[in-house]
Design an enzyme around this catalytic site. Structure first.
Site, PDB file in Angstrom:
ATOM      1  CG  ASP A 192      -6.947  -4.243   4.229  1.00  0.00           C
ATOM      2  OD1 ASP A 192      -7.919  -4.158   4.991  1.00  0.00           O
ATOM      3  OD2 ASP A 192      -6.855  -3.610   3.161  1.00  0.00           O
ATOM      4  CG  ASP A 224     -12.197  -6.348   6.501  1.00  0.00           C
ATOM      5  OD1 ASP A 224     -11.867  -5.759   7.549  1.00  0.00           O
ATOM      6  OD2 ASP A 224     -12.638  -5.768   5.500  1.00  0.00           O
ATOM      7  CE  LYS A 258       1.448 -17.688  -1.938  1.00  0.00           C
ATOM      8  NZ  LYS A 258       0.597 -18.883  -1.780  1.00  0.00           N
ATOM      9  CG  ASP A 260      -1.954 -19.981   0.223  1.00  0.00           C
ATOM     10  OD1 ASP A 260      -1.170 -19.840   1.189  1.00  0.00           O
ATOM     11  OD2 ASP A 260      -1.625 -20.582  -0.813  1.00  0.00           O
ATOM     12  CE1 TYR A 288      -3.037  -2.997   0.188  1.00  0.00           C
ATOM     13  CE2 TYR A 288      -3.745  -2.289   2.348  1.00  0.00           C
ATOM     14  CZ  TYR A 288      -3.842  -3.155   1.276  1.00  0.00           C
ATOM     15  OH  TYR A 288      -4.763  -4.172   1.304  1.00  0.00           O
TER      16      TYR A 288
END
Ligand code: NAD
Length: 363
Positions: free
Chosen positions: A251, A255, A195, A227, A146
């Site tokens: 992020d 959620d 990852k 994942d 970001y």
């Protein structure tokens, strides 16, 4: 002890829910012998109305000089408000980015806890919920994808967009330290999510997290690919204590974790810098649709105040007392409209604050 708290009620339901959190903090102060001195400042739409910008330098300076910041929420009805007919950097939510940047808040902490009384709202099956879950997502907030360089341009005649994901070891170390510090106060388990099978930034992340783990031998560290973590959250959420991860993964996962609790009005959050300083706020927004109607659930903000006491004031016993009071009020069957179910008694914002404050120091 005396604590200086900057209070930012903000817009919409912000002033109503912050009022209830202050009510509960004041009760804690009376019962445990602390005093909380509040300085109120404007941010968001109300600051635009007063000063033409979502956050003034004076408001930021007040926040810097305090021990912690308690925030309600900012923003209006996006499709139907004069605050949005301007450049993005002048809209209410720009105040949030400005305050996070101005205060160097790089660590975002979001608990996801399943209240037994609210199990019906959880979208997972009973056999998956098992004994429930109680986890914290520790997300890096100021680095990664970001904040990396980005561009969109034609390369060899083809429109091409590039985003870059950069982390240095200092950025990783400081968030890892926060994660282990929090885990030490909880069930002492860190799951570091990355990852590393694909990304260089994740391989550096894993190496630095392992170095930091050596300083916390009492905390168990495991690594999990992002994942797999997304699957594990809905297959076996009870396994997690602290999930430590970078900005974009955090992020998405935070959620997902909040969805499985089933009730946005219950979720608190904290954003912290390297010291004990933090900004505490509910995970939800300013809910303009119910503002001023005594309908908002103040519990997320009250639990954010508990986090403030725990992390910025080192008042664990007092934070425990607030969390216990919330559980007791729910167990007695009181609910705001958003978490209402059959057989319970519906109460408004202010009564819910009274009920929770009433429990502090009552046993
Ligand atoms: P929202 O979270 O404000 O509301 C979503 C839905 O949940 C609404 O139906 C609302 O009534 C309900 N809700 C939210 N909090 C509740 C509570 N405490 N009690 C009962 N019901 C509650 O999200 P939105 O509608 O997408 O956004 C509204 C405004 O909030 C926008 O301007 C948005 O930009 C802003 N926003 C601010 C923050 C923040 O200040 N950190 C975060 C998210 C959204």
């Amino acid at each position: 002890m005396n604590y200086k708290i900057t209070v930012i009620p903000g817009d919409g339901i912000g002033p109503e829910i912050v009022r209830e959190a202050k009510k509960v903090m004041d009760k804690v102060g009376r019962v445990y012998g602390h005093s909380f001195g509040y300085t109120e400042v404007l941010m968001g739409g109300c600051s635009i109305d007063a000063y033409g910008i979502p956050l003034t330098e004076e408001a930021l300076e007040t926040a810097r000089r305090s021990d912690a910041v308690l925030l309600g929420a900012v923003g209006g009805d996006v499709g139907n408000s004069r605050w949005y007919d301007v450049a993005p950097n002048l809209r209410p939510e720009a105040g949030l980015l400005a305050i996070r940047k101005g205060l160097g808040l790089f660590a975002n902490i979001r608990p996801a806890y399943l209240y037994r009384e609210l199990e019906g709202a959880c979208p997972l099956k009973k056999e998956i919920i098992g004994d429930g879950f109680d986890m914290v997502i520790m997300r890096e907030l100021t680095g990664g994808l970001y904040f990396g360089d980005r561009y969109t341009r034609e390369v060899d005649g083809v429109m091409t967009a590039v985003d870059t994901l950069t982390y240095n070891e200092k950025e990783i170390r400081r968030i890892a330290v926060k994660g282990f510090e929090i885990a030490r106060k909880r069930r002492r388990k860190v799951t570091s999510v990355d990852k590393a099978n694909v990304l260089d930034s994740s391989r550096l992340w894993r190496r630095v997290v392992e170095e930091v783990a050596k300083e916390y031998p009492e905390v168990e560290l495991t690594h999990m690919l992002v994942d797999n973590c997304a699957m594990q959250l809905v297959m076996n959420p009870g396994q997690f204590d602290v999930i430590l991860t970078e900005n974009m993964f955090g992020d998405i996962l935070s959620d997902e974790a909040s969805m499985i609790t089933g009730s946005i009005g219950m979720l608190s959050s904290a954003s912290m810098n390297e010291s004990r300083f933090g900004l505490y706020e509910p995970s939800h927004g300013s809910a303009p649709d119910i503002a001023g109607k005594d309908m908002a659930n103040p519990i997320a903000t009250i639990l954010s105040a508990a986090m403030l006491l725990r992390y910025s004031c080192d008042l664990d016993q007092e934070a425990d007392a607030i969390e216990k009071a919330v559980r007791e009020v729910l167990a007695e069957g009181y609910r705001t409209g958003d978490i209402m179910s059959r057989g319970c008694e519906q109460v408004g914002t202010s009564s819910m604050g009274d009920l929770i404050a009433g429990k502090i120091g009552s046993t």
